[in-house]
Design an enzyme around this catalytic site. Structure first.
Site, short mmCIF file in Angstrom:
data_model
loop_
_atom_site.label_atom_id
_atom_site.label_comp_id
_atom_site.label_asym_id
_atom_site.label_seq_id
_atom_site.Cartn_x
_atom_site.Cartn_y
_atom_site.Cartn_z
CE1 TYR A 35 23.54 -0.53 -88.26
CE2 TYR A 35 22.86 -0.76 -85.97
CZ TYR A 35 23.82 -0.45 -86.91
OH TYR A 35 25.06 -0.05 -86.50
CG PHE A 83 29.22 -10.76 -85.64
CD1 PHE A 83 29.01 -9.83 -86.66
CD2 PHE A 83 28.16 -11.57 -85.25
CE1 PHE A 83 27.77 -9.74 -87.30
CE2 PHE A 83 26.92 -11.49 -85.87
CZ PHE A 83 26.74 -10.57 -86.90
#
Length: 421
Positions: free
Chosen positions: A131, A421
């Site tokens: 990322y 999450f």
């Protein structure tokens, strides 16, 4: 001559309701879970994902990559919240990697988030090296301890808090009722914390089945102060292990523990370490500067078993991000922020005091040059600009600027995100 299906362009688009079963199967495959999607899980995901942005990549009608984002609130240093684009369920099938699919999905999502006015994007990175190229930087760390209960030195005959408070068991309905208010109190004081919507509480109390195997009810306990105020709660489970000599060797595993006062935190850990038959407590994901070890007479009884990066942040609006947080010192810095995606780059003057800060575009000479991912790493106060300079991950354009940045940006308490999450 007709092109083979495998040579057709990959179609990246929003997922329809009819395609959600195929999309969920692709998610399970990407995370190496059994591909089968139980009907109840699918129904619950339809409910919970109704406000999400669910997209996928399709090759000849088959879902080969998945991506989901949703609205989130993230607590900045000082307690203000910023609008975040939370990214989850990212997978690319092993048959379709290295084709730029994730890059397309990420670019589309981040541009939409920027257009909506989100200040940052967030994610929990399963793999470290993916990322950074999209402008994300690791912004918080999580630590997990294993407590050797017999060695901890706590009173084995402990029967409750000595401060006038009390600990009681609770059922799932009570946790759904009183948990959200407690979490709001916690996250308002904890940089790096995120909001928990009703679906979070429903999934952790058995009302929704969203992930993994079917839900098994854990134990819930609640700490109330002497005045009857809820100041902490915990969810935990336990195994059933015994030695050959018929001695209990059970482990209590904490799913989550929330406390807004040191008294509540101390009482909950003491409770967990006093449960009959439990000889080890696994703490779950905690802040790296958690008080836990120092709540024990022998802090060495708490052994770190996991410590790693956790919440990753991608800044979409430098001005609003830097103005949203507070600063303990006064100072001014000119930051040259590079962003290969063109979403948040520029040169900015940060003028900060303990009473407030302004951040404005400027043509003045830069004090520091850094990538937007490195700014994200610094933004919540956990990393040192001086360390990044030594590593070559930012450049001082003026001698001493990294030290000045640390005086402005670093915080006395470390940021922490309690959730995945």
């Amino acid at each position: 001559m007709t092109r083979r299906a495998s040579q057709q362009p990959i179609d990246v688009r929003a997922v329809t309701d009819a395609e959600l079963p195929e999309w969920t199967r692709a998610v399970n495959t990407g995370f190496l879970r059994p591909p089968t999607v139980p009907d109840q899980m699918l129904a619950d995901r339809r409910l919970a994902f109704a406000d999400s942005r669910v997209s996928g990549a399709f090759d000849a009608g088959r879902c080969v990559a998945t991506f989901r984002s949703f609205d989130q609130e993230l607590t900045a240093v000082g307690g203000a919240t910023v609008a975040a684009d939370a990214i989850s369920n990212v997978t690319v099938a092993p048959t379709h990697r290295r084709r730029g699919i994730l890059t397309r999905m990420m670019a589309d999502d981040l541009k939409a988030a920027k257009d909506r006015g989100d200040v940052v994007a967030t994610l929990i990175a399963a793999e470290y090296r993916i990322y950074g190229r999209y402008g994300f930087g690791p912004a918080t760390t999580m630590t997990e301890w294993s407590i050797d209960v017999p060695r901890a030195g706590l009173d084995p005959n402990w029967s409750g808090p000595q401060d006038g408070g009390r600990i009681d068991f609770a059922d799932p309905e009570e946790i759904r009722r009183i948990g959200p208010e407690l979490h709001e109190r916690l996250r308002s004081a904890q940089p790096g914390a995120i909001d928990r919507d009703e679906h979070w509480w429903a999934a952790r109390t058995g009302r929704l089945w969203l992930f993994g195997s079917a839900w098994v009810e854990p134990f819930f306990v609640v700490y109330r102060s002497a005045e009857g105020v809820v100041e902490g709660m915990a969810s935990y489970s336990a195994d059933d292990e015994w030695s050959d000599g018929k001695q209990p060797l059970n482990t209590a595993t904490v799913n989550w523990l929330s406390a807004v006062t040191p008294a509540a935190e101390r009482a909950l850990w003491h409770y967990l370490c006093s449960i009959d038959w439990v000889t080890r407590v696994k703490t779950g994901w905690r802040s790296p500067d958690d008080l836990l070890p120092l709540h024990l007479p022998d802090p060495r009884a708490a052994r770190i078993t996991t410590q790693a990066d956790w919440l990753w942040v991608r800044i979409l609006d430098v001005v609003r991000a830097l103005e949203a947080r507070t600063y303990d010192a006064s100072g001014a810095l000119v930051l040259e922020v590079t962003d290969r995606s063109g979403l948040a780059g520029g040169r900015f003057l940060l003028d900060a005091t303990p009473d407030g800060a302004s951040c404005t575009p400027t043509t003045r000479g830069a004090d520091l040059t850094l990538d937007v991912a490195e700014l994200a790493t610094l933004w919540l106060g956990d990393e040192s600009a001086g360390r990044l300079a030594v590593l070559g991950r930012l450049r001082e354009e003026r001698a001493g600027a990294a030290r000045e940045a640390d005086a402005l940006l670093r915080t006395s308490g470390r940021p922490w995100c309690p959730d995945i999450f």
